[in-house]
Design an enzyme around this catalytic site. Sequence first.
Site, short mmCIF file in Angstrom:
data_model
loop_
_atom_site.label_atom_id
_atom_site.label_comp_id
_atom_site.label_asym_id
_atom_site.label_seq_id
_atom_site.Cartn_x
_atom_site.Cartn_y
_atom_site.Cartn_z
CG ASP A 194 77.02 -15.78 32.83
OD1 ASP A 194 76.10 -16.00 33.65
OD2 ASP A 194 76.85 -15.06 31.82
CE LYS A 212 81.43 -18.56 30.23
NZ LYS A 212 81.43 -17.13 29.89
#
Length: 220
Positions: free
Chosen positions: A145, A120
Amino acid sequence: MNKDKRIQILNRLRDNNPKPETELNFSSPFELLVAVTLSAQATDVSVNKATNKLFPVANTPQAIFDLGVDGLKQYIKTIGLYNNKAINVINACKMLLDLHNGAVPENRDALEALPGVGRKTANVVLNTAFGWLKDNEGRYFIAVDTHIQRVANRTGYAKGKTVEETEQAIIKNTPNKTEFMYDLHHWLILHGRYTCIARKPRCGSCIIEDLCDFKEKTED
Protein backbone atom coordinates in the site's frame (compact mmCIF):
# COMPACT_ATOMS: atom_id res chain seq x y z
CA MET A 1 21.47 -1.33 0.25
CA ASN A 2 23.22 -4.68 0.69
CA LYS A 3 21.92 -8.00 1.95
CA ASP A 4 23.50 -7.63 5.39
CA LYS A 5 21.68 -4.35 6.03
CA ARG A 6 18.39 -5.84 4.93
CA ILE A 7 18.82 -8.77 7.29
CA GLN A 8 19.59 -6.38 10.15
CA ILE A 9 16.47 -4.34 9.31
CA LEU A 10 14.30 -7.44 9.29
CA ASN A 11 15.75 -8.74 12.54
CA ARG A 12 15.18 -5.43 14.30
CA LEU A 13 11.61 -5.13 13.06
CA ARG A 14 10.94 -8.68 14.19
CA ASP A 15 12.56 -8.18 17.59
CA ASN A 16 10.47 -5.06 18.10
CA ASN A 17 7.23 -6.80 17.07
CA PRO A 18 7.58 -10.61 16.94
CA LYS A 19 3.94 -11.29 16.09
CA PRO A 20 2.54 -8.34 14.15
CA GLU A 21 -1.15 -8.26 13.31
CA THR A 22 -3.41 -6.17 11.13
CA GLU A 23 -5.13 -3.31 12.92
CA LEU A 24 -8.40 -4.10 11.15
CA ASN A 25 -10.89 -5.94 13.34
CA PHE A 26 -12.07 -9.24 11.88
CA SER A 27 -12.99 -12.75 12.97
CA SER A 28 -13.34 -14.53 9.62
CA PRO A 29 -11.90 -14.36 6.09
CA PHE A 30 -15.13 -12.71 4.91
CA GLU A 31 -14.98 -10.02 7.58
CA LEU A 32 -11.37 -9.31 6.61
CA LEU A 33 -12.31 -9.14 2.93
CA VAL A 34 -15.01 -6.58 3.68
CA ALA A 35 -12.78 -4.57 6.03
CA VAL A 36 -9.90 -4.37 3.56
CA THR A 37 -12.29 -3.41 0.76
CA LEU A 38 -13.64 -0.60 2.92
CA SER A 39 -10.15 0.54 3.93
CA ALA A 40 -9.19 1.88 0.50
CA GLN A 41 -8.36 5.57 0.98
CA ALA A 42 -9.59 5.34 4.56
CA THR A 43 -7.97 4.72 7.93
CA ASP A 44 -8.20 1.44 9.79
CA VAL A 45 -9.65 3.36 12.73
CA SER A 46 -12.56 4.66 10.64
CA VAL A 47 -13.18 1.21 9.16
CA ASN A 48 -13.19 -0.44 12.59
CA LYS A 49 -15.71 2.08 13.89
CA ALA A 50 -18.02 1.15 11.04
CA THR A 51 -17.51 -2.61 11.10
CA ASN A 52 -17.85 -2.74 14.89
CA LYS A 53 -21.49 -1.78 14.27
CA LEU A 54 -21.94 -3.68 11.01
CA PHE A 55 -20.52 -7.11 11.82
CA PRO A 56 -22.68 -7.82 14.90
CA VAL A 57 -25.68 -7.29 12.61
CA ALA A 58 -24.38 -8.79 9.37
CA ASN A 59 -21.08 -10.62 8.90
CA THR A 60 -21.80 -13.17 6.17
CA PRO A 61 -22.29 -12.66 2.43
CA GLN A 62 -26.00 -13.50 2.71
CA ALA A 63 -26.61 -11.22 5.68
CA ILE A 64 -24.85 -8.23 4.11
CA PHE A 65 -26.49 -8.88 0.73
CA ASP A 66 -29.85 -8.87 2.49
CA LEU A 67 -29.12 -5.38 3.80
CA GLY A 68 -28.98 -4.07 0.25
CA VAL A 69 -26.93 -1.13 -0.90
CA ASP A 70 -28.94 1.47 1.00
CA GLY A 71 -28.97 -0.59 4.17
CA LEU A 72 -25.22 -1.14 4.05
CA LYS A 73 -24.61 2.56 3.47
CA GLN A 74 -26.13 3.35 6.85
CA TYR A 75 -23.30 1.45 8.53
CA ILE A 76 -20.40 2.69 6.40
CA LYS A 77 -21.40 6.27 5.57
CA THR A 78 -18.62 7.66 7.79
CA ILE A 79 -16.01 6.06 5.51
CA GLY A 80 -14.70 7.80 2.41
CA LEU A 81 -16.17 6.73 -0.94
CA TYR A 82 -18.87 4.81 0.91
CA ASN A 83 -21.35 4.97 -1.97
CA ASN A 84 -19.13 3.05 -4.39
CA LYS A 85 -17.86 0.77 -1.64
CA ALA A 86 -21.41 -0.20 -0.67
CA ILE A 87 -22.18 -1.15 -4.27
CA ASN A 88 -18.95 -3.14 -4.57
CA VAL A 89 -19.46 -5.03 -1.31
CA ILE A 90 -23.06 -5.95 -2.18
CA ASN A 91 -22.02 -7.13 -5.65
CA ALA A 92 -19.09 -9.06 -4.18
CA CYS A 93 -21.47 -10.77 -1.74
CA LYS A 94 -23.69 -11.81 -4.63
CA MET A 95 -20.72 -13.31 -6.48
CA LEU A 96 -19.59 -15.17 -3.37
CA LEU A 97 -23.07 -16.61 -2.97
CA ASP A 98 -23.53 -17.46 -6.65
CA LEU A 99 -20.07 -18.77 -7.44
CA HIS A 100 -18.46 -19.88 -4.16
CA ASN A 101 -21.31 -21.05 -1.92
CA GLY A 102 -20.80 -18.00 0.29
CA ALA A 103 -17.16 -18.81 1.06
CA VAL A 104 -14.14 -16.58 0.43
CA PRO A 105 -12.03 -18.38 -2.19
CA GLU A 106 -8.37 -19.13 -1.52
CA ASN A 107 -7.51 -18.20 -5.07
CA ARG A 108 -6.04 -14.95 -6.38
CA ASP A 109 -7.92 -14.88 -9.67
CA ALA A 110 -11.23 -15.59 -7.95
CA LEU A 111 -10.58 -12.91 -5.35
CA GLU A 112 -9.56 -10.29 -7.89
CA ALA A 113 -12.70 -11.05 -9.89
CA LEU A 114 -14.79 -9.71 -7.00
CA PRO A 115 -15.94 -6.08 -7.33
CA GLY A 116 -13.73 -3.71 -5.37
CA VAL A 117 -10.98 -6.29 -4.87
CA GLY A 118 -7.60 -5.60 -6.46
CA ARG A 119 -4.21 -7.20 -6.07
CA LYS A 120 -3.49 -5.54 -2.71
CA THR A 121 -6.75 -6.67 -1.13
CA ALA A 122 -6.33 -10.18 -2.52
CA ASN A 123 -2.79 -10.31 -1.14
CA VAL A 124 -3.92 -9.20 2.31
CA VAL A 125 -6.68 -11.81 2.44
CA LEU A 126 -4.43 -14.62 1.22
CA ASN A 127 -1.67 -13.68 3.67
CA THR A 128 -3.59 -12.62 6.76
CA ALA A 129 -6.73 -14.74 6.58
CA PHE A 130 -5.24 -17.89 5.08
CA GLY A 131 -1.55 -17.68 6.01
CA TRP A 132 -0.21 -17.82 2.48
CA LEU A 133 3.40 -16.91 1.61
CA LYS A 134 3.04 -17.81 -2.06
CA ASP A 135 0.26 -17.47 -4.59
CA ASN A 136 -1.47 -20.22 -6.56
CA GLU A 137 1.47 -20.40 -8.96
CA GLY A 138 4.04 -20.79 -6.21
CA ARG A 139 5.33 -17.22 -6.30
CA TYR A 140 6.00 -15.13 -3.20
CA PHE A 141 3.85 -12.03 -2.82
CA ILE A 142 3.35 -9.09 -0.49
CA ALA A 143 0.52 -6.58 -0.27
CA VAL A 144 1.92 -3.11 -1.00
CA ASP A 145 0.00 0.00 0.00
CA THR A 146 1.09 3.64 0.17
CA HIS A 147 2.86 3.12 3.52
CA ILE A 148 4.89 0.16 2.27
CA GLN A 149 5.60 1.91 -1.03
CA ARG A 150 7.02 4.86 0.91
CA VAL A 151 9.03 2.87 3.46
CA ALA A 152 10.59 0.53 0.93
CA ASN A 153 11.69 3.33 -1.36
CA ARG A 154 12.66 5.88 1.29
CA THR A 155 14.82 3.47 3.26
CA GLY A 156 16.37 1.98 0.15
CA TYR A 157 15.17 -1.51 1.04
CA ALA A 158 13.49 -1.85 -2.35
CA LYS A 159 12.95 0.60 -5.19
CA GLY A 160 9.92 0.80 -7.43
CA LYS A 161 7.96 3.57 -9.11
CA THR A 162 4.68 1.69 -8.87
CA VAL A 163 3.29 -0.61 -6.19
CA GLU A 164 3.72 -3.53 -8.57
CA GLU A 165 7.38 -2.70 -9.15
CA THR A 166 7.92 -2.22 -5.43
CA GLU A 167 6.26 -5.54 -4.63
CA GLN A 168 8.61 -7.36 -7.01
CA ALA A 169 11.63 -5.45 -5.68
CA ILE A 170 10.75 -6.33 -2.08
CA ILE A 171 10.38 -9.99 -2.99
CA LYS A 172 13.66 -9.98 -4.90
CA ASN A 173 15.59 -8.20 -2.14
CA THR A 174 14.19 -10.03 0.90
CA PRO A 175 16.59 -12.74 2.12
CA ASN A 176 15.46 -15.87 3.94
CA LYS A 177 11.93 -15.52 2.55
CA THR A 178 10.39 -18.41 4.48
CA GLU A 179 11.57 -16.72 7.67
CA PHE A 180 10.51 -13.15 6.97
CA MET A 181 7.91 -12.87 4.21
CA TYR A 182 4.84 -13.85 6.23
CA ASP A 183 5.13 -10.88 8.63
CA LEU A 184 6.91 -8.39 6.37
CA HIS A 185 3.70 -6.68 5.20
CA HIS A 186 2.70 -5.88 8.77
CA TRP A 187 6.18 -4.76 9.84
CA LEU A 188 6.50 -2.33 6.95
CA ILE A 189 2.97 -0.95 7.10
CA LEU A 190 3.14 -0.33 10.86
CA HIS A 191 6.57 1.26 10.50
CA GLY A 192 5.19 3.57 7.83
CA ARG A 193 2.06 4.36 9.80
CA TYR A 194 3.76 5.34 13.06
CA THR A 195 7.44 6.07 12.42
CA CYS A 196 8.35 6.57 8.76
CA ILE A 197 5.34 8.79 8.20
CA ALA A 198 4.72 10.62 4.95
CA ARG A 199 5.13 14.29 5.78
CA LYS A 200 8.07 14.11 8.18
CA PRO A 201 9.61 10.79 9.20
CA ARG A 202 10.41 10.33 12.89
CA CYS A 203 14.01 9.33 12.31
CA GLY A 204 15.11 10.14 15.85
CA SER A 205 12.85 7.41 17.24
CA CYS A 206 13.39 4.93 14.41
CA ILE A 207 14.92 1.55 15.28
CA ILE A 208 16.50 1.22 11.83
CA GLU A 209 17.71 4.81 11.37
CA ASP A 210 21.38 3.83 11.11
CA LEU A 211 20.58 1.24 8.43
CA CYS A 212 18.31 3.49 6.35
CA ASP A 213 19.55 5.19 3.16
CA PHE A 214 17.30 8.23 3.59
CA LYS A 215 19.59 11.27 3.60
CA GLU A 216 17.33 13.97 5.04
CA LYS A 217 17.16 12.51 8.56
CA THR A 218 15.09 14.31 11.20
CA GLU A 219 15.69 14.51 14.95
CA ASP A 220 12.10 13.70 15.94
